[in-house]
Design a protein around this motif. Structure first.
Motif, PDB file in Angstrom:
ATOM      1  N   CYS A   1       0.840  -1.198   0.000  1.00 24.42           N
ATOM      2  CA  CYS A   1       0.000   0.000   0.000  1.00 24.42           C
ATOM      3  C   CYS A   1       0.876   1.249   0.000  1.00 24.42           C
ATOM      4  CB  CYS A   1      -0.926   0.001   1.218  1.00 24.42           C
ATOM      5  SG  CYS A   1      -1.757   1.571   1.505  1.00 24.42           S
ATOM      6  N   ALA A   2       1.825   1.285   0.928  1.00 22.14           N
ATOM      7  CA  ALA A   2       2.722   2.439   1.032  1.00 22.14           C
ATOM      8  C   ALA A   2       3.523   2.625  -0.242  1.00 22.14           C
ATOM      9  CB  ALA A   2       3.649   2.269   2.235  1.00 22.14           C
ATOM     10  N   SER A   3       3.957   1.523  -0.837  1.00 25.02           N
ATOM     11  CA  SER A   3       4.759   1.592  -2.062  1.00 25.02           C
ATOM     12  C   SER A   3       3.945   2.148  -3.232  1.00 25.02           C
ATOM     13  CB  SER A   3       5.294   0.200  -2.402  1.00 25.02           C
ATOM     14  OG  SER A   3       5.990   0.217  -3.611  1.00 25.02           O
ATOM     15  N   SER A   4       2.740   1.639  -3.414  1.00 29.18           N
ATOM     16  CA  SER A   4       1.890   2.122  -4.509  1.00 29.18           C
ATOM     17  C   SER A   4       1.528   3.592  -4.318  1.00 29.18           C
ATOM     18  CB  SER A   4       0.610   1.292  -4.603  1.00 29.18           C
ATOM     19  OG  SER A   4       0.908  -0.025  -4.980  1.00 29.18           O
ATOM     20  N   ALA A   5       1.203   3.946  -3.092  1.00 31.50           N
ATOM     21  CA  ALA A   5       0.858   5.338  -2.815  1.00 31.50           C
ATOM     22  C   ALA A   5       2.066   6.246  -3.039  1.00 31.50           C
ATOM     23  CB  ALA A   5       0.331   5.479  -1.393  1.00 31.50           C
ATOM     24  N   GLN A   6       3.255   5.778  -2.679  1.00 32.88           N
ATOM     25  CA  GLN A   6       4.467   6.570  -2.884  1.00 32.88           C
ATOM     26  C   GLN A   6       4.740   6.773  -4.373  1.00 32.88           C
ATOM     27  OE1 GLN A   6       6.367   8.251  -0.577  1.00 32.88           O
ATOM     28  NE2 GLN A   6       7.171   9.154  -2.441  1.00 32.88           N
ATOM     29  N   GLN A   7       4.471   5.762  -5.183  1.00 41.73           N
ATOM     30  CA  GLN A   7       4.638   5.899  -6.632  1.00 41.73           C
ATOM     31  C   GLN A   7       3.707   6.979  -7.175  1.00 41.73           C
ATOM     32  OE1 GLN A   7       4.239   2.117  -8.622  1.00 41.73           O
ATOM     33  NE2 GLN A   7       5.696   1.130  -7.245  1.00 41.73           N
ATOM     34  N   ALA A   8       2.472   6.995  -6.691  1.00 42.01           N
ATOM     35  CA  ALA A   8       1.523   8.028  -7.121  1.00 42.01           C
ATOM     36  C   ALA A   8       2.008   9.408  -6.691  1.00 42.01           C
ATOM     37  CB  ALA A   8       0.138   7.743  -6.542  1.00 42.01           C
ATOM     38  N   LEU A   9       2.504   9.514  -5.470  1.00 42.95           N
ATOM     39  CA  LEU A   9       3.024  10.794  -4.988  1.00 42.95           C
ATOM     40  C   LEU A   9       4.218  11.259  -5.805  1.00 42.95           C
ATOM     41  CD1 LEU A   9       2.778  10.359  -1.132  1.00 42.95           C
ATOM     42  CD2 LEU A   9       1.513  11.978  -2.550  1.00 42.95           C
ATOM     43  N   THR A  10       5.068  10.325  -6.176  1.00 43.12           N
ATOM     44  CA  THR A  10       6.235  10.668  -6.998  1.00 43.12           C
ATOM     45  C   THR A  10       5.792  11.252  -8.335  1.00 43.12           C
ATOM     46  OG1 THR A  10       7.561   8.951  -5.933  1.00 43.12           O
ATOM     47  CG2 THR A  10       8.333   9.757  -8.069  1.00 43.12           C
ATOM     48  N   LEU A  11       4.771  10.649  -8.949  1.00 41.71           N
ATOM     49  CA  LEU A  11       4.248  11.183 -10.208  1.00 41.71           C
ATOM     50  C   LEU A  11       3.673  12.584 -10.013  1.00 41.71           C
ATOM     51  CD1 LEU A  11       2.398   8.057 -11.674  1.00 41.71           C
ATOM     52  CD2 LEU A  11       4.505   9.109 -12.542  1.00 41.71           C
ATOM     53  N   LEU A  12       2.932  12.772  -8.933  1.00 44.09           N
ATOM     54  CA  LEU A  12       2.346  14.083  -8.659  1.00 44.09           C
ATOM     55  C   LEU A  12       3.418  15.136  -8.389  1.00 44.09           C
ATOM     56  CD1 LEU A  12      -0.653  12.972  -6.439  1.00 44.09           C
ATOM     57  CD2 LEU A  12      -0.789  13.991  -8.717  1.00 44.09           C
ATOM     58  N   GLU A  13       4.434  14.777  -7.623  1.00 49.02           N
ATOM     59  CA  GLU A  13       5.511  15.716  -7.325  1.00 49.02           C
ATOM     60  C   GLU A  13       6.294  16.064  -8.586  1.00 49.02           C
ATOM     61  OE1 GLU A  13       7.696  13.828  -4.196  1.00 49.02           O
ATOM     62  OE2 GLU A  13       6.086  14.150  -2.738  1.00 49.02           O
ATOM     63  N   LYS A  14       6.508  15.076  -9.433  1.00 47.32           N
ATOM     64  CA  LYS A  14       7.213  15.328 -10.692  1.00 47.32           C
ATOM     65  C   LYS A  14       6.408  16.295 -11.556  1.00 47.32           C
ATOM     66  CE  LYS A  14       9.179  12.948 -14.658  1.00 47.32           C
ATOM     67  NZ  LYS A  14       9.351  11.669 -15.354  1.00 47.32           N
ATOM     68  N   GLN A  15       5.097  16.094 -11.606  1.00 47.10           N
ATOM     69  CA  GLN A  15       4.213  16.988 -12.366  1.00 47.10           C
ATOM     70  C   GLN A  15       4.261  18.396 -11.783  1.00 47.10           C
ATOM     71  OE1 GLN A  15       2.467  16.887 -15.116  1.00 47.10           O
ATOM     72  NE2 GLN A  15       1.464  18.849 -14.827  1.00 47.10           N
ATOM     73  N   ASN A  16       4.247  18.495 -10.461  1.00 48.04           N
ATOM     74  CA  ASN A  16       4.253  19.808  -9.813  1.00 48.04           C
ATOM     75  C   ASN A  16       5.549  20.559 -10.074  1.00 48.04           C
ATOM     76  OD1 ASN A  16       1.702  19.418  -8.781  1.00 48.04           O
ATOM     77  ND2 ASN A  16       2.418  18.714  -6.798  1.00 48.04           N
ATOM     78  N   THR A  17       6.674  19.863 -10.075  1.00 50.94           N
ATOM     79  CA  THR A  17       7.945  20.545 -10.287  1.00 50.94           C
ATOM     80  C   THR A  17       8.173  20.843 -11.761  1.00 50.94           C
ATOM     81  OG1 THR A  17       9.150  18.441 -10.347  1.00 50.94           O
ATOM     82  CG2 THR A  17       9.061  19.595  -8.249  1.00 50.94           C
ATOM     83  N   GLU A  18       7.766  19.933 -12.631  1.00 50.32           N
ATOM     84  CA  GLU A  18       7.961  20.175 -14.061  1.00 50.32           C
ATOM     85  C   GLU A  18       6.901  21.100 -14.623  1.00 50.32           C
ATOM     86  OE1 GLU A  18       8.082  16.414 -16.024  1.00 50.32           O
ATOM     87  OE2 GLU A  18      10.068  15.930 -15.249  1.00 50.32           O
ATOM     88  N   GLY A  19       5.662  20.931 -14.183  1.00 48.02           N
ATOM     89  CA  GLY A  19       4.563  21.713 -14.712  1.00 48.02           C
ATOM     90  C   GLY A  19       4.404  23.064 -14.072  1.00 48.02           C
ATOM     91  N   GLY A  20       5.031  23.255 -12.910  1.00 42.86           N
ATOM     92  CA  GLY A  20       4.859  24.496 -12.178  1.00 42.86           C
ATOM     93  C   GLY A  20       5.454  25.702 -12.853  1.00 42.86           C
ATOM     94  N   GLY A  21       6.470  25.516 -13.692  1.00 44.87           N
ATOM     95  CA  GLY A  21       7.133  26.648 -14.313  1.00 44.87           C
ATOM     96  C   GLY A  21       6.667  26.959 -15.711  1.00 44.87           C
ATOM     97  N   GLU A  22       5.681  26.229 -16.210  1.00 42.84           N
ATOM     98  CA  GLU A  22       5.231  26.442 -17.575  1.00 42.84           C
ATOM     99  C   GLU A  22       4.523  27.771 -17.710  1.00 42.84           C
ATOM    100  OE1 GLU A  22       2.959  23.217 -19.128  1.00 42.84           O
ATOM    101  OE2 GLU A  22       4.382  21.732 -18.430  1.00 42.84           O
ATOM    102  N   GLY A  23       4.761  28.423 -18.830  1.00 39.39           N
ATOM    103  CA  GLY A  23       4.064  29.647 -19.155  1.00 39.39           C
ATOM    104  C   GLY A  23       4.595  30.866 -18.419  1.00 39.39           C
ATOM    105  N   THR A  24       5.753  30.773 -17.788  1.00 44.39           N
ATOM    106  CA  THR A  24       6.279  31.918 -17.053  1.00 44.39           C
ATOM    107  C   THR A  24       7.315  32.672 -17.854  1.00 44.39           C
ATOM    108  OG1 THR A  24       7.930  30.525 -15.977  1.00 44.39           O
ATOM    109  CG2 THR A  24       5.859  30.882 -14.800  1.00 44.39           C
ATOM    110  N   GLN A  25       7.597  32.247 -19.066  1.00 45.83           N
ATOM    111  CA  GLN A  25       8.635  32.927 -19.856  1.00 45.83           C
ATOM    112  C   GLN A  25       8.072  34.063 -20.635  1.00 45.83           C
ATOM    113  OE1 GLN A  25      10.612  30.003 -22.188  1.00 45.83           O
ATOM    114  NE2 GLN A  25      11.660  29.138 -20.440  1.00 45.83           N
TER     115      GLN A  25
END
Length: 92
Positions: free
Chosen positions: A68-92
């Motif tokens: 359970c913890a492993s699967s949930a951590q994988q989902a969190l990793t995807l969300l965090e990756k999206q937040n860090t990569e997607g957070g800077g879009e459109g700011t240029q």
């Protein structure tokens, strides 16, 4: 003296179970929090996160807290990756 040693040993053996339960529960809560604060996700990512969250909940219900913890951590990793990569879009 032997009784004390047995109690300590028993406590140490039970601790990982509580840690896995806490990590499972905490990670699932973090997923819920992230979905509430960032409701806009692209379709592939949204489906991947939903699948991993569902998988984690199934493991939790079955009592397999480590998976359970492993699967949930994988989902969190995807969300965090999206937040860090997607957070800077459109700011240029």
């Amino acid at each position: 003296m032997k009784r004390t040693a047995l109690l300590i040993t028993a406590a140490l053996m039970v601790s990982p179970v509580f840690a896995a339960e806490d990590l499972c529960r905490v990670n699932l809560q973090k997923i819920e929090d992230n979905k509430a604060t960032n409701p806009i996700l692209g379709d592939p990512l949204k489906q991947q996160v939903a699948d991993l969250e569902s998988e984690a909940k199934k493991y939790q219900a079955a009592g397999d807290l480590e998976k359970c913890a492993s699967s949930a951590q994988q989902a969190l990793t995807l969300l965090e990756k999206q937040n860090t990569e997607g957070g800077g879009e459109g700011t240029q």
